[in-house]
Design a protein around this motif. Structure first.
Motif, PDB file in Angstrom:
ATOM      1  N   THR A  47       0.875  -1.176   0.000  1.00 31.36           N
ATOM      2  CA  THR A  47       0.000   0.000   0.000  1.00 31.36           C
ATOM      3  C   THR A  47       0.908   1.220   0.000  1.00 31.36           C
ATOM      4  N   TYR A  48       0.644   2.165  -0.893  1.00 32.25           N
ATOM      5  CA  TYR A  48       1.609   3.243  -1.096  1.00 32.25           C
ATOM      6  C   TYR A  48       0.902   4.520  -1.557  1.00 32.25           C
ATOM      7  N   PRO A  49       1.549   5.677  -1.389  1.00 27.88           N
ATOM      8  CA  PRO A  49       0.934   6.924  -1.831  1.00 27.88           C
ATOM      9  C   PRO A  49       0.724   6.926  -3.340  1.00 27.88           C
ATOM     10  N   ARG A  50      -0.411   7.432  -3.776  1.00 26.68           N
ATOM     11  CA  ARG A  50      -0.661   7.497  -5.217  1.00 26.68           C
ATOM     12  C   ARG A  50       0.353   8.402  -5.911  1.00 26.68           C
ATOM     13  N   GLU A  51       0.820   9.417  -5.216  1.00 21.05           N
ATOM     14  CA  GLU A  51       1.831  10.311  -5.769  1.00 21.05           C
ATOM     15  C   GLU A  51       3.186   9.942  -5.186  1.00 21.05           C
ATOM     16  N   LEU A  52       3.966   9.187  -5.936  1.00 21.58           N
ATOM     17  CA  LEU A  52       5.284   8.761  -5.462  1.00 21.58           C
ATOM     18  C   LEU A  52       6.392   9.727  -5.860  1.00 21.58           C
ATOM     19  N   ALA A  53       6.120  10.581  -6.832  1.00 22.66           N
ATOM     20  CA  ALA A  53       7.156  11.482  -7.324  1.00 22.66           C
ATOM     21  C   ALA A  53       7.545  12.500  -6.252  1.00 22.66           C
ATOM     22  N   GLY A  54       8.731  13.070  -6.430  1.00 23.38           N
ATOM     23  CA  GLY A  54       9.143  14.138  -5.528  1.00 23.38           C
ATOM     24  C   GLY A  54      10.043  13.705  -4.402  1.00 23.38           C
ATOM     25  N   GLY A  55      10.615  12.519  -4.488  1.00 26.57           N
ATOM     26  CA  GLY A  55      11.539  12.090  -3.442  1.00 26.57           C
ATOM     27  C   GLY A  55      11.345  10.644  -3.050  1.00 26.57           C
ATOM     28  N   LYS A  56      12.067  10.245  -2.002  1.00 29.17           N
ATOM     29  CA  LYS A  56      11.998   8.875  -1.507  1.00 29.17           C
ATOM     30  C   LYS A  56      11.079   8.773  -0.301  1.00 29.17           C
ATOM     31  N   HIS A  57      10.426   7.633  -0.186  1.00 29.91           N
ATOM     32  CA  HIS A  57       9.465   7.395   0.881  1.00 29.91           C
ATOM     33  C   HIS A  57       9.992   6.337   1.841  1.00 29.91           C
ATOM     34  N   PRO A  58       9.802   6.531   3.150  1.00 31.77           N
ATOM     35  CA  PRO A  58      10.193   5.485   4.106  1.00 31.77           C
ATOM     36  C   PRO A  58       9.358   4.233   3.908  1.00 31.77           C
ATOM     37  N   LEU A  59       9.932   3.110   4.298  1.00 35.20           N
ATOM     38  CA  LEU A  59       9.301   1.799   4.095  1.00 35.20           C
ATOM     39  C   LEU A  59       8.942   1.193   5.446  1.00 35.20           C
ATOM     40  N   VAL A  60       7.702   0.727   5.581  1.00 35.28           N
ATOM     41  CA  VAL A  60       7.248   0.051   6.798  1.00 35.28           C
ATOM     42  C   VAL A  60       6.830  -1.369   6.438  1.00 35.28           C
ATOM     43  N   MET A  61       7.373  -2.349   7.162  1.00 34.35           N
ATOM     44  CA  MET A  61       7.042  -3.754   6.963  1.00 34.35           C
ATOM     45  C   MET A  61       6.070  -4.194   8.057  1.00 34.35           C
ATOM     46  N   LEU A  62       4.988  -4.854   7.677  1.00 36.34           N
ATOM     47  CA  LEU A  62       4.003  -5.396   8.620  1.00 36.34           C
ATOM     48  C   LEU A  62       4.067  -6.919   8.586  1.00 36.34           C
ATOM     49  N   LEU A  63       3.925  -7.531   9.776  1.00 36.68           N
ATOM     50  CA  LEU A  63       3.978  -8.993   9.851  1.00 36.68           C
ATOM     51  C   LEU A  63       2.886  -9.502  10.786  1.00 36.68           C
ATOM     52  N   HIS A  64       2.021 -10.355  10.260  1.00 40.55           N
ATOM     53  CA  HIS A  64       0.899 -10.877  11.034  1.00 40.55           C
ATOM     54  C   HIS A  64       1.334 -11.986  11.972  1.00 40.55           C
ATOM     55  N   GLY A  65       0.443 -12.359  12.868  1.00 40.98           N
ATOM     56  CA  GLY A  65       0.718 -13.408  13.837  1.00 40.98           C
ATOM     57  C   GLY A  65       0.063 -14.727  13.467  1.00 40.98           C
ATOM     58  N   TRP A  66      -0.039 -15.603  14.482  1.00 36.69           N
ATOM     59  CA  TRP A  66      -0.554 -16.943  14.255  1.00 36.69           C
ATOM     60  C   TRP A  66      -2.081 -16.938  14.200  1.00 36.69           C
ATOM     61  N   GLY A  67      -2.586 -17.513  13.129  1.00 35.51           N
ATOM     62  CA  GLY A  67      -4.024 -17.714  12.969  1.00 35.51           C
ATOM     63  C   GLY A  67      -4.219 -18.932  12.089  1.00 35.51           C
ATOM     64  N   ASP A  68      -5.458 -19.290  11.814  1.00 37.24           N
ATOM     65  CA  ASP A  68      -5.700 -20.408  10.903  1.00 37.24           C
ATOM     66  C   ASP A  68      -5.085 -20.086   9.541  1.00 37.24           C
TER      67      ASP A  68
END
Length: 354
Positions: free
Chosen positions: A78-99
């Protein structure tokens, strides 16, 4: 320098694209090779954020900690629709235990990985879409990683496998930042992702995974700099909490007071003794599952649950009994708990990644 053979470049269609990708094992990378082809699917997103999923298949990667068993390499971006104009920080998400697998609204358990027969993977990694959208609208590129193959096959090395899985995705993103590697077809991100400003957020066993990756003794992929780790109600499965330390990375722990995991969420604070930037936040009346919409009744499948123990919920006045000794408090509804998650996540990453 050993450079993997490049697959032919192809343009990504609006809906899907398939590109052949193989990393040569002769490069001697400490990470096992990626095998298979990548499929990229674009989703609709919102007015301010766009979304896509990349998927190398259910047996694309063999992380350490699983005795050679293979897992998926799949993530929602998921990311900003407007990516131009520089670099964007990156966030990693990790889910837990489920079925991990289900046929319709019925979970299929104990059948290993990949899902067998008519069973399909449960989309646990999509349960943080509300967080991803909130962060993307603030300028972050957010990658929510699927880890069903780990939770279906793990024994004692799950935390090691989860940290390695995050590293593998980050390794691919680092190469993508220069227009190379298995994800190079996602050319809209080349030149616009900042691997010097990476944050991680994990929930439950995913919280244990991001903590394992933040350990002082863990080596990140070259070119990746972790600036902050946030764990929601982490399960510390396998981490040697009496020996391991987290002193180099800013750390935040968040847990609901009606969650049985609240006590475990305090353990990393002790592991971070000497770390100048550590915080712990209680979410009064919060449970474990409502941080993930796939695990929440009403937004998840029929087997989604309110995980507060039966004897501790449905107290008079909609209250639940706190694990932290605060007594009976009003239990949060799903929307309220998600609002708390957004508040803590945006504040933490704005502080450390911007």
């Amino acid at each position: 320098m050993c450079t993997p053979a490049r697959a032919p470049r192809r343009r990504i269609l609006l809906a899907t694209a398939i590109a052949a990708v193989t990393l040569a094992s002769a490069c001697g990378s400490p990470q096992p090779e990626v095998v298979g082809s990548v499929r990229v699917t674009a989703q609709s997103g919102t007015d301010r954020s766009a979304q896509l999923t990349y998927d190398f298949g259910d047996s694309a990667y063999a992380p350490p900690g699983l005795d050679g068993k293979r897992v998926e390499l799949k993530a929602s971006v998921t990311y900003p629709r407007e990516l131009a104009g520089g670099k964007h920080p990156l966030v990693m998400l990790l889910h837990g235990w489920g079925d991990t697998c289900a046929v319709g609204d019925k979970p299929v358990r104990g059948k290993g990985w990949p899902c067998a027969g008519e069973a399909k993977p449960v989309d646990n990694f999509l349960g943080y879409g509300y967080l991803a959208e909130a962060l993307a609208e603030r300028g972050y590129i957010v990658v929510s990683v699927a880890a069903n193959g780990i939770q279906a096959q793990e024994k004692t090395g799950g935390h090691t496998a989860r940290a390695a899985l995050l590293d593998k995705h980050l390794e691919m993103w680092e190469r993508l930042s220069g227009g190379e590697g298995p994800l190079r077809e996602l050319e809209q991100f080349t030149g616009h992702v900042d691997l010097d400003r990476v944050g991680t957020l994990g929930h439950s066993r995913g919280g244990g995974g991001v903590l394992a990756q933040a350990l002082d003794g863990h080596e990140l992929p070259p070119g990746v700099h972790l600036r902050g780790t946030l764990a929601f109600a982490p399960a510390l499965n396998g981490i040697k909490t009496d020996k391991e330390r987290i002193t180099r990375v800013p750390l935040s722990l968040v847990a609901g007071t009606c969650d049985a995991m609240w006590e475990d969420s305090k353990v990393p604070v002790a592991m971070a003794a000497g770390n100048p930037d550590v915080e712990h936040h209680d979410v009064p009346g919060g449970n474990h599952n409502f941080f993930n919409t796939v695990w929440t009744p009403g937004t998840g499948p029929a087997f989604a649950t309110d995980d507060v123990a039966v004897e501790k919920r449905n107290r008079p006045g909609g209250r639940c009994e706190s694990t932290n000794g605060a007594g009976a408090v009003p239990q949060l509804g799903p929307a309220e708990q998600r609002e708390a998650a957004i508040r803590y996540a945006t504040a933490f990453f704005d502080k450390h990644l911007k």
